[in-house]
Scaffold this motif. Structure first.
Motif, PDB file in Angstrom:
ATOM      1  N   GLY A   1       0.828  -1.209   0.000  1.00 30.12           N
ATOM      2  CA  GLY A   1       0.000   0.000   0.000  1.00 30.12           C
ATOM      3  C   GLY A   1       0.855   1.248   0.000  1.00 30.12           C
ATOM      4  N   GLY A   2       0.164   2.374   0.050  1.00 27.23           N
ATOM      5  CA  GLY A   2       0.849   3.653   0.058  1.00 27.23           C
ATOM      6  C   GLY A   2       0.090   4.646   0.902  1.00 27.23           C
ATOM      7  N   ALA A   3       0.637   5.854   0.976  1.00 30.83           N
ATOM      8  CA  ALA A   3       0.011   6.893   1.793  1.00 30.83           C
ATOM      9  C   ALA A   3       0.209   8.243   1.135  1.00 30.83           C
ATOM     10  CB  ALA A   3       0.606   6.893   3.195  1.00 30.83           C
ATOM     11  N   ASP A   4      -0.802   9.084   1.249  1.00 30.68           N
ATOM     12  CA  ASP A   4      -0.731  10.447   0.742  1.00 30.68           C
ATOM     13  C   ASP A   4      -1.600  11.305   1.664  1.00 30.68           C
ATOM     14  OD1 ASP A   4      -0.469  11.763  -2.566  1.00 30.68           O
ATOM     15  OD2 ASP A   4      -0.776  12.862  -0.712  1.00 30.68           O
ATOM     16  N   GLY A   5      -0.966  11.920   2.642  1.00 32.88           N
ATOM     17  CA  GLY A   5      -1.705  12.702   3.619  1.00 32.88           C
ATOM     18  C   GLY A   5      -1.104  12.530   4.998  1.00 32.88           C
ATOM     19  N   LYS A   6      -1.838  12.940   6.006  1.00 36.01           N
ATOM     20  CA  LYS A   6      -1.347  12.861   7.373  1.00 36.01           C
ATOM     21  C   LYS A   6      -1.505  11.446   7.927  1.00 36.01           C
ATOM     22  CE  LYS A   6      -2.097  17.702   8.665  1.00 36.01           C
ATOM     23  NZ  LYS A   6      -2.750  18.624   9.631  1.00 36.01           N
ATOM     24  N   VAL A   7      -0.446  10.981   8.618  1.00 33.23           N
ATOM     25  CA  VAL A   7      -0.451   9.644   9.221  1.00 33.23           C
ATOM     26  C   VAL A   7       0.121   9.771  10.627  1.00 33.23           C
ATOM     27  CG1 VAL A   7       0.290   7.249   9.013  1.00 33.23           C
ATOM     28  CG2 VAL A   7      -0.043   8.620   6.942  1.00 33.23           C
ATOM     29  N   ALA A   8      -0.650   9.324  11.617  1.00 29.76           N
ATOM     30  CA  ALA A   8      -0.182   9.370  13.004  1.00 29.76           C
ATOM     31  C   ALA A   8       0.747   8.204  13.283  1.00 29.76           C
ATOM     32  CB  ALA A   8      -1.375   9.340  13.954  1.00 29.76           C
ATOM     33  N   ALA A   9       1.613   8.379  14.292  1.00 26.83           N
ATOM     34  CA  ALA A   9       2.632   7.365  14.581  1.00 26.83           C
ATOM     35  C   ALA A   9       1.995   6.034  14.981  1.00 26.83           C
ATOM     36  CB  ALA A   9       3.559   7.872  15.681  1.00 26.83           C
ATOM     37  N   ARG A  10       1.109   6.060  15.957  1.00 31.05           N
ATOM     38  CA  ARG A  10       0.424   4.849  16.435  1.00 31.05           C
ATOM     39  C   ARG A  10       1.408   3.705  16.722  1.00 31.05           C
ATOM     40  NH1 ARG A  10      -3.217   6.084  12.221  1.00 31.05           N
ATOM     41  NH2 ARG A  10      -2.542   4.268  11.037  1.00 31.05           N
ATOM     42  N   CYS A  11       2.440   4.006  17.518  1.00 36.01           N
ATOM     43  CA  CYS A  11       3.393   2.980  17.917  1.00 36.01           C
ATOM     44  C   CYS A  11       3.967   3.365  19.278  1.00 36.01           C
ATOM     45  CB  CYS A  11       4.513   2.827  16.886  1.00 36.01           C
ATOM     46  SG  CYS A  11       5.554   4.305  16.698  1.00 36.01           S
ATOM     47  N   ALA A  12       4.657   2.428  19.891  1.00 32.79           N
ATOM     48  CA  ALA A  12       5.191   2.650  21.231  1.00 32.79           C
ATOM     49  C   ALA A  12       6.630   3.145  21.230  1.00 32.79           C
ATOM     50  CB  ALA A  12       5.102   1.352  22.032  1.00 32.79           C
ATOM     51  N   THR A  13       7.133   3.524  20.062  1.00 28.55           N
ATOM     52  CA  THR A  13       8.514   4.012  19.975  1.00 28.55           C
ATOM     53  C   THR A  13       8.590   5.434  20.514  1.00 28.55           C
ATOM     54  OG1 THR A  13       8.868   2.643  18.011  1.00 28.55           O
ATOM     55  CG2 THR A  13      10.445   4.407  18.415  1.00 28.55           C
ATOM     56  N   ASP A  14       9.367   5.626  21.580  1.00 26.19           N
ATOM     57  CA  ASP A  14       9.443   6.940  22.230  1.00 26.19           C
ATOM     58  C   ASP A  14       9.915   8.031  21.280  1.00 26.19           C
ATOM     59  OD1 ASP A  14       8.611   5.776  24.569  1.00 26.19           O
ATOM     60  OD2 ASP A  14      10.638   5.462  25.346  1.00 26.19           O
ATOM     61  N   LEU A  15      10.698   7.656  20.283  1.00 27.10           N
ATOM     62  CA  LEU A  15      11.291   8.649  19.390  1.00 27.10           C
ATOM     63  C   LEU A  15      10.235   9.443  18.626  1.00 27.10           C
ATOM     64  CD1 LEU A  15      14.231   9.429  18.665  1.00 27.10           C
ATOM     65  CD2 LEU A  15      14.021   7.965  16.654  1.00 27.10           C
ATOM     66  N   VAL A  16       9.116   8.798  18.243  1.00 29.68           N
ATOM     67  CA  VAL A  16       8.120   9.474  17.401  1.00 29.68           C
ATOM     68  C   VAL A  16       6.694   9.218  17.874  1.00 29.68           C
ATOM     69  CG1 VAL A  16       9.596   9.420  15.349  1.00 29.68           C
ATOM     70  CG2 VAL A  16       8.060   7.493  15.815  1.00 29.68           C
ATOM     71  N   THR A  17       6.520   8.681  19.064  1.00 36.39           N
ATOM     72  CA  THR A  17       5.207   8.195  19.477  1.00 36.39           C
ATOM     73  C   THR A  17       4.102   9.237  19.429  1.00 36.39           C
ATOM     74  OG1 THR A  17       4.044   7.020  21.255  1.00 36.39           O
ATOM     75  CG2 THR A  17       5.671   8.690  21.912  1.00 36.39           C
ATOM     76  N   ASP A  18       4.437  10.510  19.625  1.00 34.08           N
ATOM     77  CA  ASP A  18       3.408  11.555  19.706  1.00 34.08           C
ATOM     78  C   ASP A  18       3.325  12.403  18.441  1.00 34.08           C
ATOM     79  OD1 ASP A  18       5.965  12.503  20.136  1.00 34.08           O
ATOM     80  OD2 ASP A  18       5.315  14.144  21.451  1.00 34.08           O
ATOM     81  N   LEU A  19       3.884  11.945  17.332  1.00 34.99           N
ATOM     82  CA  LEU A  19       3.994  12.777  16.133  1.00 34.99           C
ATOM     83  C   LEU A  19       3.059  12.316  15.018  1.00 34.99           C
ATOM     84  CD1 LEU A  19       7.883  13.189  15.971  1.00 34.99           C
ATOM     85  CD2 LEU A  19       6.204  14.673  17.091  1.00 34.99           C
ATOM     86  N   THR A  20       2.817  13.231  14.081  1.00 38.70           N
ATOM     87  CA  THR A  20       2.039  12.943  12.871  1.00 38.70           C
ATOM     88  C   THR A  20       2.819  13.493  11.678  1.00 38.70           C
ATOM     89  OG1 THR A  20      -0.075  13.084  14.025  1.00 38.70           O
ATOM     90  CG2 THR A  20      -0.110  13.359  11.630  1.00 38.70           C
ATOM     91  N   LEU A  21       3.062  12.653  10.705  1.00 40.23           N
ATOM     92  CA  LEU A  21       3.796  13.126   9.528  1.00 40.23           C
ATOM     93  C   LEU A  21       2.853  13.360   8.356  1.00 40.23           C
ATOM     94  CD1 LEU A  21       4.019  10.598   7.360  1.00 40.23           C
ATOM     95  CD2 LEU A  21       5.908   9.890   8.807  1.00 40.23           C
ATOM     96  N   ARG A  22       3.318  14.133   7.407  1.00 34.98           N
ATOM     97  CA  ARG A  22       2.559  14.420   6.177  1.00 34.98           C
ATOM     98  C   ARG A  22       3.290  13.738   5.038  1.00 34.98           C
ATOM     99  NH1 ARG A  22       0.541  14.974   1.810  1.00 34.98           N
ATOM    100  NH2 ARG A  22      -0.797  16.685   1.088  1.00 34.98           N
ATOM    101  N   ALA A  23       2.718  12.632   4.544  1.00 35.42           N
ATOM    102  CA  ALA A  23       3.335  11.860   3.471  1.00 35.42           C
ATOM    103  C   ALA A  23       2.844  12.348   2.119  1.00 35.42           C
ATOM    104  CB  ALA A  23       3.023  10.381   3.638  1.00 35.42           C
ATOM    105  N   ARG A  24       3.680  12.155   1.117  1.00 40.71           N
ATOM    106  CA  ARG A  24       3.323  12.531  -0.245  1.00 40.71           C
ATOM    107  C   ARG A  24       3.670  11.351  -1.164  1.00 40.71           C
ATOM    108  NH1 ARG A  24       2.903  17.547  -2.826  1.00 40.71           N
ATOM    109  NH2 ARG A  24       3.808  18.600  -1.011  1.00 40.71           N
ATOM    110  N   ALA A  25       2.648  10.638  -1.651  1.00 42.36           N
ATOM    111  CA  ALA A  25       2.830   9.508  -2.573  1.00 42.36           C
ATOM    112  C   ALA A  25       3.893   8.541  -2.067  1.00 42.36           C
ATOM    113  CB  ALA A  25       3.185  10.013  -3.972  1.00 42.36           C
ATOM    114  N   ALA A  26       3.791   8.163  -0.791  1.00 44.33           N
ATOM    115  CA  ALA A  26       4.782   7.270  -0.184  1.00 44.33           C
ATOM    116  C   ALA A  26       4.342   5.812  -0.306  1.00 44.33           C
ATOM    117  CB  ALA A  26       4.981   7.627   1.285  1.00 44.33           C
TER     118      ALA A  26
END
Length: 276
Positions: free
Chosen positions: A98-123
């Motif tokens: 699959g792929g992603a185009d838009g905002k995607v929340a971390a939804r994981c227990a990794t402390d490094l990015v656990t509270d973040l949301t990224l903006r993907a473009r045709a990923a």
């Protein structure tokens, strides 16, 4: 200072480059050393305080990937940023689904990015468990301890680094150590045997579509094509005398100076007349 045009190059100021991320790291006391060939990379000192960042994954092959992995084995972290298909091939992971185009929340227990949301473009996501999940796949995967694969390459680009939490994702990944070695592979370093076939470069869905298009084309030709049958005579509007044809052919032989062929024709004709 020389600038470069490759995507995610740390000295590329264009929208596709990653100069903004490199400059922010340096302003916060994290020096960035750039290696643009395998020789330059192997000269870099890599220790437990060093983060190795690798972009331009299309220029990597087995002959350059394995030395990179061995030389970076003591690094605090290795960050590979690029297309999901290339990451999957390099690390021999399951096929992306699959792929992603838009905002995607971390939804994981990794402390490094656990509270973040990224903006993907045709990923194109990676078929593995990680962060920023899309269906059963992920855009950020820790494939091995201290080895991170970021399949949303646009996150670190000058164009999108200010979107959502892209800057935080990029700086948290690249700023894990006290210095960064940014490796931009040179395709000229790869061995000729590393070359990929055309099919390997195409997206997975293209291959069956090509075969389907070929089948449809053959079926169309058979359906619309003219069927073979007996020859059909067609009257010619002008009657050409045989003597004129013979004379015209003789003039062609004379013009081309094909004496050998003309002599052969005369000899065959003489034999036929004598036989009668």
């Amino acid at each position: 200072r020389v600038s470069y045009s490759d995507a995610l190059d740390p000295l590329n100021p264009r929208p596709s480059g990653a100069q903004a991320a490199a400059k922010v790291l340096q302003r916060h006391g994290v020096p960035v050393s750039i290696a643009r060939s395998q020789t330059q990379l192997l000269r870099q000192r890599i220790d437990a305080d060093t983060v190795v960042v690798v972009t331009s994954l299309h220029a990597l092959g087995p002959s350059t990937f394995e030395p990179l992995r061995r030389h970076s084995s003591k690094a605090k972290a290795q960050i590979y940023i690029g297309d999901g298909f290339l990451l999957t091939e390099l690390f021999e992971l399951g096929s992306p689904r699959g792929g992603a185009d838009g905002k995607v929340a971390a939804r994981c227990a990794t402390d490094l990015v656990t509270d973040l949301t990224l903006r993907a473009r045709a990923a194109i996501s990676i078929h593995d468990r990680g962060c920023f999940r899309v269906g059963g796949d992920s855009l950020l995967v820790e494939s091995e301890p201290r080895t991170w694969l970021l399949a949303a390459a646009n996150v670190a680009s000058n164009r999108d680094i200010t979107k959502a939490d892209n800057a935080a994702v990029t700086l948290r990944l690249l700023g894990q150590g006290t210095r960064v070695v940014w490796y931009v592979p040179d395709v000229r370093d790869t061995d000729p045997s590393d070359g990929r076939s055309l099919l390997a470069l195409l997206p997975r869905a293209v291959v069956p579509l090509v075969f389907l298009a070929g089948f449809v084309l053959v079926a169309f030709v058979l359906w619309r094509g003219r069927r073979f049958g007996p020859l059909v005579t067609e009257p010619i509007p002008v009657v050409v005398q045989a003597s004129e044809t013979t004379l015209a052919r003789g003039r062609l032989y004379e013009k081309s100076r094909d004496r050998e062929h003309a002599a052969g024709v005369l000899a065959n004709a003489t034999r036929e007349r004598l036989r009668v």
